[in-house]
Design a protein around this motif. Structure first.
Motif: not given
Length: 393
Positions: A227-229, A259-260, A262-278, A323-324
């Motif tokens: 839903d977020h992506i 993940f998905r 898009c027609d962009s050069r930007e990368e947006r990869v967000a990672s988490y472990a046990n709901s904590r941003p890594t 975006t992931a």
């Protein structure tokens, strides 16, 4: 300087006990006395209530920034036990408010483990000029009041109560904090993250500080990271979000990825472990990139978009337009780095890589036109390599 002035013995040792230590060295318990520490107070107060939702004993949590500068965290759970009521099922609210780490959950996949220091409500109480706890339980309403961590009076039963739950209302101590101004956007970002990472959560964040323009936002993502992506990025190259969830005994936990491109050069990869941003990455993020590279290289060679003489695409080349969300929930997470922002569990990398490779490979086979569009987008950011994506093979 004389030897006498340099002398150091037991007489110079000062022992700080309980909440006195928190007030003396607040940065050791909440990270800072600036805006970051101020927001940490809200997250720490809310974490217990959010864990009640995950354990099935509550349905929703409401966090409100009040017009008089306080923060109110209310839940509809069973209500914390009150010592004076004779309850014995778990730590009483009095202990939670005065004993560090009392009631804190161990780091495991079934709790948020979002508190970097795990000090619980006691630190919030110690660093608040005023804190009030209201407990609704067994048809009764109890009120407890504290000033700078010290009880003003004994818990008071104030009458009957409809429903059940716990409400913690606190005002950060102006003697401790450099600022008392909360950022609605900062709080919204974090509570939104928690909601899409834990699809059972139902969180409302309200801001009543400006009576002329109150605002509120509800965070609930039944579809989790997918839903977020789906809400992120412009001009997607493919309409559907690629996502899955899988459990692995080898890493003692589960991985969820969405993940998905898009027609962009930007990368947006967000990672988490046990709901904590890594933000420092780690083995889960490396595994995600390994899986992407394996699936895309295999597909490109199968479709003859890469010739035998072409080098494989590397994980670093696949991020254009991506975006992931990469989330793992582990029974025994190992956080590395000075601020514990990197995941170190070794088995996680291979497990995540395998899961991503298998699911992405299946999607690429099932959607050849969209797969070609993704590879064509990647090729635009790679020079001098030009994939033969225009060949309809």
């Amino acid at each position: 300087m004389s030897e006498e002035s340099n002398a150091y013995d037991a007489g110079k040792i000062v022992v700080l006990e309980g909440l006195e230590a928190v007030r003396k060295r607040p940065g050791m318990y909440i990270g800072s006395v600036g805006e970051r520490g101020l927001h940490y107070m809200v997250f720490e107060a809310a974490e217990r209530a959010l864990d009640e939702i995950l354990s099935g004993t509550a349905g929703r949590v409401e966090i409100t920034l009040t017009a008089d500068g306080r923060v109110r965290v209310a839940d509809d759970g069973t209500g914390l036990p009150v010592e004076h009521a004779g309850h014995s099922d778990g730590p009483a609210v009095e202990a939670r408010l005065t004993v560090l780490s009392c009631g804190a959950q161990p780091a495991n996949r079934r709790s948020l483990s979002g508190g970097y220091f795990g000090v619980g409500l006691a630190a919030v109480n110690a660093l608040s000029g005023r804190l009030t706890a209201e407990v609704r339980r067994d048809g009764a309403r109890w009120v407890l009041e504290y000033e700078r961590g010290v009880a003003v009076a004994t818990p008071t039963r104030t009458g009957p109560a409809d429903g059940s739950g716990t409400t913690i209302t606190f005002r950060p101590d102006a003697e401790i904090f450099e600022t008392l101004e909360f950022s609605f956007d900062t709080l919204a970002e974090r509570f939104g993250e928690l909601a899409f990472l834990n699809r059972d959560l139902d969180i409302t964040l309200a801001d009543d500080r400006d009576p002329a323009a109150p605002r509120a936002v509800r965070f609930r993502f039944p579809g989790g990271p997918r839903d977020h992506i789906a809400e992120q990025g412009a001009d997607p190259l493919h309409p559907d979000v690629i996502g899955f969830e899988r459990e692995y005994s080898e890493m003692e936990g589960a991985v969820e990825v969405a993940f998905r491109w898009c027609d962009s050069r930007e990368e947006r990869v967000a990672s988490y472990a046990n709901s904590r941003p890594t933000t420092g990455g780690g083995t889960h993020e490396l595994g995600f990139r390994d899986g992407l590279a394996a699936a895309l290289n295999a597909h490109a060679r199968e479709r003859q978009l890469l010739t035998p003489s072409d080098l494989d695409l590397t994980p670093a080349q696949l991020g254009a337009g991506l975006t992931a969300v990469v989330s793992v929930k582990l029974d025994r997470p190992e956080f590395l780095g000075a601020i514990r922002d990197r995941l170190g569990n070794g088995p996680v990398r291979a497990c995540v890589a395998e899961a991503v490779r298998e699911h992405l490979a299946a999607w690429l086979r099932a959607n050849p036109a969209q797969a070609a569009a993704v590879l064509a987008r990647i090729s635009k950011s790679i020079a001098p390599l030009e994939l033969r994506c225009c060949d309809d093979r």
